[in-house]
Design an enzyme around this catalytic site. Structure first.
Site, PDB file in Angstrom:
ATOM      1  N   HIS A  33       0.827  -1.209   0.000  1.00  0.00           N
ATOM      2  CA  HIS A  33       0.000   0.000   0.000  1.00  0.00           C
ATOM      3  C   HIS A  33       0.861   1.258   0.000  1.00  0.00           C
ATOM      4  O   HIS A  33       0.683   2.144  -0.855  1.00  0.00           O
ATOM      5  CB  HIS A  33      -0.917  -0.002   1.232  1.00  0.00           C
ATOM      6  CG  HIS A  33      -1.751   1.225   1.365  1.00  0.00           C
ATOM      7  ND1 HIS A  33      -3.053   1.288   0.944  1.00  0.00           N
ATOM      8  CD2 HIS A  33      -1.470   2.457   1.885  1.00  0.00           C
ATOM      9  CE1 HIS A  33      -3.542   2.500   1.183  1.00  0.00           C
ATOM     10  NE2 HIS A  33      -2.598   3.229   1.755  1.00  0.00           N
ATOM     11  N   GLU A  34       1.780   1.353   0.934  1.00  0.00           N
ATOM     12  CA  GLU A  34       2.598   2.561   1.024  1.00  0.00           C
ATOM     13  C   GLU A  34       3.479   2.724  -0.207  1.00  0.00           C
ATOM     14  O   GLU A  34       3.766   3.855  -0.624  1.00  0.00           O
ATOM     15  CB  GLU A  34       3.437   2.552   2.303  1.00  0.00           C
ATOM     16  CG  GLU A  34       2.622   2.639   3.579  1.00  0.00           C
ATOM     17  CD  GLU A  34       1.717   3.857   3.644  1.00  0.00           C
ATOM     18  OE1 GLU A  34       2.085   4.907   3.066  1.00  0.00           O
ATOM     19  OE2 GLU A  34       0.639   3.762   4.260  1.00  0.00           O
ATOM     20  N   HIS A  91       1.782   4.684  -2.860  1.00  0.00           N
ATOM     21  CA  HIS A  91       1.992   6.125  -2.708  1.00  0.00           C
ATOM     22  C   HIS A  91       3.361   6.524  -3.274  1.00  0.00           C
ATOM     23  O   HIS A  91       3.500   7.557  -3.938  1.00  0.00           O
ATOM     24  CB  HIS A  91       1.948   6.515  -1.229  1.00  0.00           C
ATOM     25  CG  HIS A  91       0.589   6.506  -0.615  1.00  0.00           C
ATOM     26  ND1 HIS A  91      -0.472   7.199  -1.135  1.00  0.00           N
ATOM     27  CD2 HIS A  91       0.121   5.901   0.513  1.00  0.00           C
ATOM     28  CE1 HIS A  91      -1.542   7.026  -0.366  1.00  0.00           C
ATOM     29  NE2 HIS A  91      -1.204   6.237   0.638  1.00  0.00           N
ATOM     30  N   HIS A  96       3.322   6.786  -6.952  1.00  0.00           N
ATOM     31  CA  HIS A  96       2.608   7.998  -7.347  1.00  0.00           C
ATOM     32  C   HIS A  96       3.559   9.200  -7.331  1.00  0.00           C
ATOM     33  O   HIS A  96       3.494  10.066  -8.216  1.00  0.00           O
ATOM     34  CB  HIS A  96       1.437   8.220  -6.390  1.00  0.00           C
ATOM     35  CG  HIS A  96       0.349   9.095  -6.927  1.00  0.00           C
ATOM     36  ND1 HIS A  96      -0.778   9.425  -6.192  1.00  0.00           N
ATOM     37  CD2 HIS A  96       0.187   9.725  -8.109  1.00  0.00           C
ATOM     38  CE1 HIS A  96      -1.564  10.196  -6.907  1.00  0.00           C
ATOM     39  NE2 HIS A  96      -0.998  10.406  -8.068  1.00  0.00           N
TER      40      HIS A  96
END
Length: 674
Positions: free
Chosen positions: A464-465, A468, A471
């Site tokens: 999940h991290e 980021h 991104h």
């Protein structure tokens, strides 16, 4: 520049790869002078913009504004990550002093009428789409900040912003300390039956670090649910651990965290009214992708009803399995029993297959390489801000530089709870910079020489991290204001949630899930069992999430002049009014440790995880329909969405990717709510 200033690493751009901050040259004594210099420098730069006799143009006003504040940006990007990741007493004292100063400085910029008038005077003709969007976003930023208020209104707004910044910093510090203080100390290992030998060793090491000569320490993670509750067979130990979790910052109605939360909610309501909004929730949601506060409630309410119905059914099933009524500290334990007995899945037993380095390098990085062609090379010659920190150089498929990825995975008493991504340097064509991003997690550190074995939830958090991080790394925009994750709060979680899809993707899982001792693959059929079991517990998971999301909205829908005298009573009433007041399913965060909304920028925005999951679930369906893990799919996602930042409307970026608006059906199916 004086000799003293020349030694300050923040006064000039770093000469390290990708302008990685020079942590080896950074001392605590550098932060305050860098902030002071940064404040003064940016105000002088703005005075130059507003004082020039030439007519306002895009270059001499908007671009000049984008370039301003370089020193302040450098020191703030480093300092606030350090304050969260390694907040020593000295660092936290600086943060308490600097946070309100930073709010005051921001007001000095965004309430500058002369600067605003120059922005209004900039001609729009001839600007490319991204430049026009930048101009419009600046104009909107000024009006949202209150530049149109009369002098008395602006003065009160400045006071409110400074107070809120100071109170949020205090709240964050108290939550970290309360979490450390609430760790459960156990002397008799029999009370920890169910913990693996590795977990016991980790708990023993934590006790020694905390100063205990013997025994074990169960440290707390930030959310309500504690991983050890899934395996501890001693019901009293489970109760003790659960109560330690839910009562930190809330042990009494006059706990300082509760008073801070209530005060902030009241001040935010006053600020919203000053800016012309009925509530702070309306103010906060106005710039998001959600069209309105009402639209958020319209989405959440029917999901809450279905989730609670499912949770009640799960609770009955758990009570049958346990032979007694289910309390909150029983849920995870008996839920895992059902997962084992009915689905053949024992998540705790899978940990030997989830070793941290393998998960990272052969799972997280491998999936990114297969999708996007990027490669990762660990740079042990580059120093981080703490000995635990690791740094990887990230390159594109053609060998060109993409940026640096910094990983800080272990918990420590000076690190706030939870997991997050920050940027040390943001990508910008204007500045010629590549991204330098950091992921912070809170994985208990094992004794020296022992492997770091992750829970399945920690594996999810790693992926999940890193979503980021991608991104931020893939950003390809002109202006820093639009770079990477500088998107609306209810869109920012979308790319990170999408990246979770690769955890159980057969090719990826087979590459990283190997027994840390034997190298054996996961037992045959494990993935099928995990998929079959995926709907089990969705009632609980959705209800505990919605408990937090709806509690957040309740705190920020307060009318001005409506102070909350009893925060615990307010919390209970809010959960009851929302229909999510199940005693055995407490919210993911209670008021006393809800860092996201009182210190983390998610005020009236915790709904965004579910809002983003509509896009996420639909994107997973798109990948599956188009062949899954392929360079073609990855490049399409990167080009149309991940690289765009806020340079275009985020929902338009989704349409460019999917060819249509989002469909909520995949989310409802995923959550078992159809």
């Amino acid at each position: 520049m004086t000799e003293e200033n020349s030694a300050n690493p923040f006064f000039t751009a770093s000469t390290l790869p990708c302008q990685l901050p020079d942590f080896a040259a950074t001392e605590v004594a550098h932060y305050v002078p860098a902030f002071e210099h940064g404040f003064a420098q940016q105000l002088a730069e703005i005075a130059t913009i507003t004082g020039q006799p030439a007519a306002a143009t895009f270059e001499n006003t908007v671009v000049a504004m984008e370039r301003s504040g370089a020193v302040l940006t450098r020191v703030a990007n480093v300092f606030f990550n350090i304050a969260s990741a390694d907040g020593t007493a000295e660092i936290l004292a600086i943060e308490e002093a600097i946070a309100p100063r930073l709010a005051t400085h921001s007001d000095s910029v965004l309430l500058n009428a002369a600067l605003y008038q120059r922005m209004l005077a900039v001609p729009e003709d001839g600007l490319d789409a991204e430049s026009l969007r930048l101009l419009q976003e600046y104009r909107t930023s000024f009006t949202r900040a209150g530049v149109d208020l009369d002098p008395a209104g602006q003065e009160r707004l400045r006071e409110l912003n400074a107070q809120l910044s100071a109170l949020g910093t205090q709240f964050s510090h108290k939550v970290t300390q309360a979490g450390n203080d609430a760790a459960v100390y156990v002397v008799d290992p029999a009370e920890l039956d169910g913990l693996s030998p590795d977990d016991l060793a980790t708990a023993a090491a934590a006790a020694r670090t905390a100063g205990h000569a013997e025994g074990y320490l169960l440290t707390l993670i930030l959310p309500t649910a504690q991983p050890a509750l899934e395996v501890l067979s001693n019901r009293e130990t489970r109760k003790k651990l659960h109560l330690a979790s839910v009562n930190r910052g809330s042990a009494s109605g006059d706990a300082p965290e509760l008073a801070l939360a209530a005060t902030m909610a009241s001040l935010r309501a006053e600020k919203a009214a000053l800016l012309g909004f009925a509530s702070d929730a309306e103010r906060a949601i106005e710039p998001q992708t959600a069209p309105s506060l009402a639209a958020v409630h319209t989405m959440l309410s029917p999901i809450a009803e279905a989730a609670v119905r499912n949770a009640r059914a799960e609770e009955q099933k758990l009570a049958t399995a346990a032979g007694h009524a289910i309390e909150a500290w029983d849920w995870a334990y008996y839920s895992e029993q059902i997962r084992r007995d009915e689905y053949g899945v024992d998540l705790a037993a899978l940990r030997p297959w989830f070793e941290l380095n393998s998960v990272l390098e052969h799972g997280v990085f491998y999936a990114a390489t297969q999708l996007y062609g990027v490669t990762f090379t660990e740079r042990q010659d580059l120093l981080g801000y703490h000995p635990d920190v690791r740094i990887w150089e990230v390159n594109n498929a053609d060998g060109s530089t993409l940026g640096l990825f910094v990983g800080d995975y272990f918990t420590r008493s000076t690190k706030r709870g939870g997991a997050w991504m920050n940027s040390f340097v943001e990508q910008s064509a204007l500045e010629g910079t590549h991204a330098v991003v950091v992921n912070n997690l809170n994985i208990p550190q094992p004794p020296e020489g022992e492997p770091t074995l992750l829970t399945f939830d920690e594996v999810v958090t790693c992926f999940h991290e890193f979503g980021h991080a991608l991104h931020g790394l893939f950003s390809s925009v002109s202006y820093p204001k639009f770079s990477g994750t500088n998107v609306p709060r209810d869109f920012v979680e979308y790319p990170s949630q999408v990246n979770e899809m690769w955890i159980l993707w057969p090719e990826v899982l087979a590459n990283y899930a190997k027994h840390y001792r034997t190298g054996e693959a996961l037992p045959e059929g494990t993935v099928d069992k995990l998929h079959a079991a995926s709907l089990w517990g969705q009632g609980f998971a959705t209800t505990e999430y919605l408990g937090a999301a709806l509690l957040d909205l309740a705190w920020h829908e307060l009318a001005p002049g409506e102070p909350v005298k009893d925060p615990l009573a307010f919390e209970a009433a809010a959960l009851t009014a929302a229909g999510v007041d199940l005693p055995a399913v407490p919210p993911r965060y209670r008021t006393g440790y809800f860092n996201h909304i009182f210190a983390g920028g998610y005020a009236a925005g915790y709904y965004s995880y579910l809002w983003s999951e509509v896009l996420d679930a639909d994107t997973v369906a798109w990948f599956k329909a188009h062949g899954g893990l392929s360079r073609e799919n990855g490049e399409h996602f990167r080009r149309t969405l991940l690289s765009r930042g806020f340079a275009i409307d985020p929902l338009q970026a989704f349409r460019d990717f999917a060819g249509r608006d989002a469909d909520p059906a995949p989310l409802l199916t995923r959550r078992g709510l159809v």
